[in-house]
Design a protein around this motif. Structure first.
Motif, PDB file in Angstrom:
ATOM      1  N   LEU A 220      -9.168  -1.292  13.634  1.00  0.00           N
ATOM      2  CA  LEU A 220      -9.063  -0.935  12.222  1.00  0.00           C
ATOM      3  C   LEU A 220      -7.915   0.037  11.993  1.00  0.00           C
ATOM      4  O   LEU A 220      -7.199  -0.049  10.991  1.00  0.00           O
ATOM      5  N   ALA A 223      -4.669  -1.903  12.050  1.00  0.00           N
ATOM      6  CA  ALA A 223      -4.583  -2.735  10.850  1.00  0.00           C
ATOM      7  C   ALA A 223      -4.202  -1.899   9.638  1.00  0.00           C
ATOM      8  O   ALA A 223      -3.361  -2.315   8.823  1.00  0.00           O
ATOM      9  N   ARG A 224      -4.786  -0.711   9.515  1.00  0.00           N
ATOM     10  CA  ARG A 224      -4.459   0.170   8.383  1.00  0.00           C
ATOM     11  C   ARG A 224      -3.021   0.669   8.475  1.00  0.00           C
ATOM     12  O   ARG A 224      -2.344   0.815   7.456  1.00  0.00           O
ATOM     13  N   GLU A 227      -0.893  -2.148   7.240  1.00  0.00           N
ATOM     14  CA  GLU A 227      -1.041  -2.240   5.790  1.00  0.00           C
ATOM     15  C   GLU A 227      -0.207  -1.171   5.080  1.00  0.00           C
ATOM     16  O   GLU A 227       0.496  -1.458   4.100  1.00  0.00           O
ATOM     17  N   TYR A 305      -7.479  -9.200   7.688  1.00  0.00           N
ATOM     18  CA  TYR A 305      -7.493  -7.837   7.146  1.00  0.00           C
ATOM     19  C   TYR A 305      -6.466  -7.707   6.011  1.00  0.00           C
ATOM     20  O   TYR A 305      -6.781  -7.174   4.931  1.00  0.00           O
TER      21      TYR A 305
END
Length: 457
Positions: A220, A223-224, A227, A305
């Motif tokens: 996570l 992925a963040r 992003e 995601y």
């Protein structure tokens, strides 16, 4: 004696005169009708691109963006978006950051020297960049001005995987080994080897196109981080599943007239194998169970995601725009598309197989067993309207060649034999290679890949 024959055997003379007069009037009426109808078609066509409807709802006092970078992701309807950029730049004589071949060094990270005519950081003003690349921001910034508007488009990873499997079945080893997409989804690691060329098409393709590591272990936190990197650069992320709404948001973001974002879907595929190919080769099996769909989302966890994150942002943008206003403008967009299809396209705008398109110069490039459909222009259009309609349906490869010859006329003035030995600005001919380096062969007057093999450029 002749009078006797005519009057006695074939009827009175006055009847023959009346019959001849009737035939003459009928012929003249038919001729005038054809001329009148043709004139009406041409008159309607001439006016449609200059009518008030072409502008769409008012955008206020904003100025159109002319410095634009579009990250053309794979299998996301990005060819249709690129056509809009090509059209706008072509009509306004803007300068494109064109590739030497047909893509900007993909799948290697983008390097500024892949742009044809590049002479150093911002030595030349480039307005639009949009061909396939693996995003590399520092190198892109060497080419594009500081006020460039960055945007891209995403798609549900399951739908993207279906399209990728169909399109790249003969190109990506991971797909080639699997009998069907369902078998691949059940155990992707059984088929996937990250060391093999073109396997990037089979794993986190969106993440890869954005320049990130598609083979990293999902977390996570990572992925963040990805992003956040995307959000800092890209001002708008469109969603393929809501393409009409995406076009309205794009129009307002760029401050462009409605006609600039009206589109006919390009690079669409047909669900049948190409006739004339070896019978042993059948259309790829794309059927998936709900469990296999979920497995594909897990396999493409970074893409999934991104899709969830930016889909949420997309609908927040629509909330700010106003749902009622969005519905109104989407209706106008669709009505305008129908109007332009009636004027521009033969057979009511229905896409047709490439070999059925009479004009060979606008036949779409074919890939493997999948038929890529195209359009035919309505006959009888005046020259100005024909050019505007042609821009809307011209396939990506051919349009790139047109723009190349427009920007680099000195190269295209070289005799044809010398051009074939050159590097860029070429029309696709048999024996050449497509944008992925695959050798092309002629199949029923349509260019197709040869066995999906070739050297990447």
């Amino acid at each position: 004696m002749l009078r006797w024959l005519v009057c006695g055997r074939l009827g009175p003379v006055w009847m023959w005169k009346a019959l001849l007069l009737f035939l003459a009037i009928a012929f003249a009426g038919q001729l005038l009708g054809v001329i009148f109808n043709k004139s009406n078609v041409q008159s309607a066509a001439r006016s449609i691109f200059t009518s008030p409807d072409a502008q769409g709802p008012s955008l206020g006092s904003c100025q159109p963006h002319t410095h634009i970078m579009f990250l053309k992701t794979h299998k996301t309807a990005s060819s249709t978006v690129l056509n809009m950029l090509y059209r706008f730049g072509d009509e306004h004589n803007l300068r494109f950051a064109l590739p030497l071949g047909y893509q900007l060094g993909y799948p290697l990270p983008f390097n500024a020297h892949r742009v044809k005519g590049y002479r150093g950081p911002r030595a030349i003003e480039f307005h639009i960049m949009g061909n396939h690349m693996r995003f590399n921001k520092p190198e892109v910034e060497k080419v594009m001005p500081a006020d460039t508007f960055y945007f891209s488009i995403i798609r549900d990873p399951v739908a993207l995987a279906e399209s990728s499997f169909a399109y790249y079945k003969e190109v990506a080893p991971a797909f080639r080994k699997a009998k069907g997409l369902g078998e691949f989804a059940d155990d992707p690691k059984k088929f996937y080897d990250p060391r093999l060329r073109n396997n990037h098409y089979a794993h986190n393709l969106l993440w890869f196109d954005f320049g990130l590591d598609s083979n990293a272990n999902f977390s996570l936190a990572l992925a963040r981080l990805g992003e956040d990197m995307i959000r800092r650069t890209f001002k708008l992320i469109l969603v393929s599943e809501y393409f009409d709404q995406s076009m309205i948001l794009l129009r307002h973001a760029l401050c462009w007239p409605l006609d600039a974002v009206v589109f006919f879907s390009l690079n669409a595929r047909q669900q049948k194998p190409i006739s004339g190919l070896v019978q042993a080769k059948t259309l790829p099996n794309l059927s998936l169970t709900p469990e296999q769909r979920e497995k594909l989302r897990q396999w493409n966890a970074f893409d999934w995601y991104l899709y969830k994150a930016f889909n949420k942002t997309f609908w927040k943008e629509i909330d700010k725009f106003g749902h009622a206003q969005m519905e109104k403008e989407v209706r106008l967009l669709r009505m305008r598309r129908e109007d332009l299809a009636r004027v521009c396209l033969r057979d009511g705008g229905k896409p047709v197989e490439a070999h059925r398109i009479r004009d060979k110069s606008i036949r779409p490039f074919q890939s493997g067993l999948i038929k890529i459909l195209g359009y035919e222009l309505q006959p009888g259009l005046d020259n100005t309207t024909q050019m505007s309609c042609l821009r809307m349906i011209r396939p990506e490869i051919q349009y790139k060649d047109v723009l190349d010859s427009k920007q680099f006329p000195q190269f295209h003035a070289i005799p044809a034999q010398q051009q074939k030995a050159g590097a860029g600005g070429r029309t696709l001919e048999e024996g050449m290679k497509d944008w992925e380096g695959n050798r092309l062969v002629r199949n029923n007057q349509t260019l197709v890949r040869e066995n999906g093999k070739g050297r990447l450029r």
